[in-house]
Design an enzyme around this catalytic site. Structure first.
Site, short mmCIF file in Angstrom:
data_model
loop_
_atom_site.label_atom_id
_atom_site.label_comp_id
_atom_site.label_asym_id
_atom_site.label_seq_id
_atom_site.Cartn_x
_atom_site.Cartn_y
_atom_site.Cartn_z
N VAL A 1 -8.87 -38.87 100.17
CA VAL A 1 -7.54 -39.05 99.56
C VAL A 1 -7.03 -40.48 99.78
CG1 VAL A 1 -5.19 -38.15 99.37
CG2 VAL A 1 -7.08 -36.59 99.91
N ALA B 1 8.57 -47.25 89.24
CA ALA B 1 9.30 -47.27 90.52
C ALA B 1 10.47 -48.25 90.49
CB ALA B 1 8.34 -47.63 91.65
N GLY C 1 -3.32 -30.01 95.23
CA GLY C 1 -3.82 -31.36 94.92
C GLY C 1 -2.97 -32.12 93.93
N ILE D 1 -1.58 -31.14 91.06
CA ILE D 1 -0.59 -30.43 90.23
C ILE D 1 0.81 -30.64 90.84
CG2 ILE D 1 0.08 -28.23 89.18
CD1 ILE D 1 -2.67 -27.12 89.96
N GLY E 1 -16.65 -33.19 98.32
CA GLY E 1 -15.41 -33.64 98.98
C GLY E 1 -14.25 -32.68 98.75
N ASP F 1 -6.44 -22.46 104.75
CA ASP F 1 -5.91 -23.57 103.94
C ASP F 1 -4.93 -23.03 102.89
OD1 ASP F 1 -6.24 -26.43 102.79
OD2 ASP F 1 -6.73 -25.15 101.09
N LYS G 1 -0.72 -23.63 102.36
CA LYS G 1 -0.09 -24.02 101.08
C LYS G 1 0.91 -22.96 100.62
CE LYS G 1 -4.26 -26.56 99.77
NZ LYS G 1 -5.58 -26.40 99.16
N1 HSE Z 1 -10.05 -27.83 100.83
C1 HSE Z 1 -8.99 -27.83 99.87
C2 HSE Z 1 -9.43 -26.99 98.68
C3 HSE Z 1 -8.71 -29.24 99.45
O1 HSE Z 1 -10.60 -26.63 98.59
O2 HSE Z 1 -8.61 -26.65 97.85
C4 HSE Z 1 -7.38 -29.43 98.81
O3 HSE Z 1 -6.32 -29.08 99.62
#
Ligand code: HSE
Length: 438
Positions: A17, A36, A135, A137, A188, A202, A206
């Site tokens: 990132v 900006a 990500g 969105i 990645g 994860d 979120k």
């Molecule tokens: N590991 C996370 C995914 C990356 O697979 O969505 C983005 O947060």
């Protein structure tokens, strides 16, 4: 016209990132400045190592990320190192030094957001985290600002790209789990520790962030029910398909009478829903507001430049309001800090859902009627029931049952009683089913 005074940022972390953020800031410098109202200048980078995908030219690079938090020229610290130990210290240090913070760190916000926002409020600085969820969105902005008129009733999201990639490949190409996971790591998408992806952690980070913004509740990550995709067998993917469903790892937050349901688990959803057709690493979040009805936000949920897109949008937001009175900025969690709600998060036992059950039954008379009786005694209706052919040389047959909506504690009791029958072999497979009807 852009302001003559540039805004100076320090980027901590030059991984997937961080490098995307640097590269996009450089490539699109003109259009970003036009939006900006000032140039965004990378004053310093804090990174343990260089990144071959990211030629940083003559930008000052330090191996000590804390030097960025101490750099008096820097107004916005961009935290992209991940993890929650050094990252928490770094962010709090930056805030104490009067710097605004932009982060993509979902674990940090979900677990330590309350502390971080309290520190930021005291110091009058912004903390922005669009890139932490889904990500590229802009779903946080959509819920926090675009849907500000609505009472949010529920939201359901495919918010882990790696899990969605694995489930998609299992269904479309019948590929083995471990193989697909390796590919997601190489691309990645996966977390440093991929159990965070496949065990649902994860997605829980979120979901907690989305739920706070949607319902105005403080962050309370330990209350999210979390179940990963590691126990999903290819046969269940296939049976679900035969029944007209797809299996997706969903994060669900729902406002019900007694409180808020917060849960991440594999879920059967009707294949005709748009969200059921979100494949590969793509993410999507379906949000139901009382005024707006259902809206769906779709796009890349991981990857270098998509995530950088959200990071930079936050930098632009912060740059625009740099000199504004803090009370004129958008609140961290959409609701004013003194208007957060104490509505409780419900335990998974109190959740109401429909269920897919897969049972391995002896192929002899009376077994199905006993199973049906157990369900009926608990007031659970059967929506559909399929008995499959026994495999060659097997005396057990797979029986698939779809139930109507019922409480989790009742289905737990039914499963325990079914598993105790002599004519049933092994554990009952249970996957929740949601219609996601708007
Ligand atoms: N590991 C996370 C995914 C990356 O697979 O969505 C983005 O947060």
């Amino acid at each position: 016209m852009t302001d003559l005074n540039p805004v100076r940022v320090g980027i901590c972390g030059l991984g997937t990132v961080g490098s995307g953020t640097f590269n996009v800031l450089k490539r699109n410098a003109e259009v970003i400045a036009a939006r900006a109202g000032c140039q965004i200048v990378v004053e310093q980078i804090g990174a343990r190592r260089d990144n071959a995908n990211c030629p940083t030219g003559d930008v000052d690079i330090t191996r000590d990320v804390f030097a960025v938090a101490e750099n008096p020229n820097i107004q916005i610290l961009v935290e992209l190192i991940g993890g929650t130990t050094t990252a928490r210290e770094l962010v709090l240090r930056a805030i104490n030094n009067g710097k605004h913070v932009v982060t993509a760190n979902k674990a940090l916000i979900a677990q330590y957001g309350n502390e971080i926002f309290a520190a930021a409020e005291k110091r009058g600085v912004s903390v922005a985290f669009e890139a932490a969820v889904a990500g590229g969105i802009p779903v946080i902005k959509a819920i926090r600002e675009g849907l500000a008129a609505n009472r949010i009733e529920w939201l359901a999201g495919i918010i882990n790209g790696t899990s969605n990639f694995i489930l998609t490949e299992m269904r479309e190409k019948k590929r083995p789990f471990a193989d697909v996971l390796k590919e997601a790591q190489a691309l990645g998408y996966a977390e440093a520790d991929p159990t965070f992806d496949v065990e649902g952690i994860d997605a829980s980070h979120k979901l907690m962030i989305l739920a706070s913004i949607a319902f105005g509740i403080p962050l309370q990550f330990d209350k999210v029910y979390t179940e990963g995709i590691t126990r999903i067998a290819p046969i269940d993917v296939e049976y679900a398909e035969q029944l007209g469903y797809r299996i997706k790892s969903l994060g669900i937050a729902s406002r019900v009478e007694k409180g808020i349901e917060l849960r991440v688990h594999p879920t059967l959803i009707p294949e005709k829903r748009l969200i059921a057709n979100v494949n590969g690493v793509m993410n999507a979040v379906l949000v139901k507001g009382d005024a707006m009805g259902p809206t769906l936000y779709y796009g890349p949920g991981a990857g270098s430049e998509p995530t950088a897109s959200s990071v930079i949008a936050d930098i632009v937001d912060v740059a625009r309001t740099l000199n504004a009175d803090p009370k004129h900025r958008v609140p961290y969690l959409a609701f004013q800090q003194n208007s957060l709600s104490d509505v409780p998060v419900l335990s998974i036992d109190d959740v109401v859902s429909s269920y897919y059950l897969r049972i391995s039954a002896h192929d002899k008379p009376g077994v199905l009627s006993r199973v049906a009786q157990i369900l009926s005694d608990l007031g659970i209706s059967i929506e559909a029931l399929i008995q499959k052919e026994p495999a060659p040389n097997q005396d057990h047959v797979p029986v698939i049952i779809l139930t109507n909506r019922t409480q989790e504690r009742l289905i737990d009791s039914a499963i325990a009683q079914i598993e105790a029958l002599d004519s049933i072999d092994g554990a009952v497979v249970r996957i929740r089913v949601e219609s996601l009807a708007g």
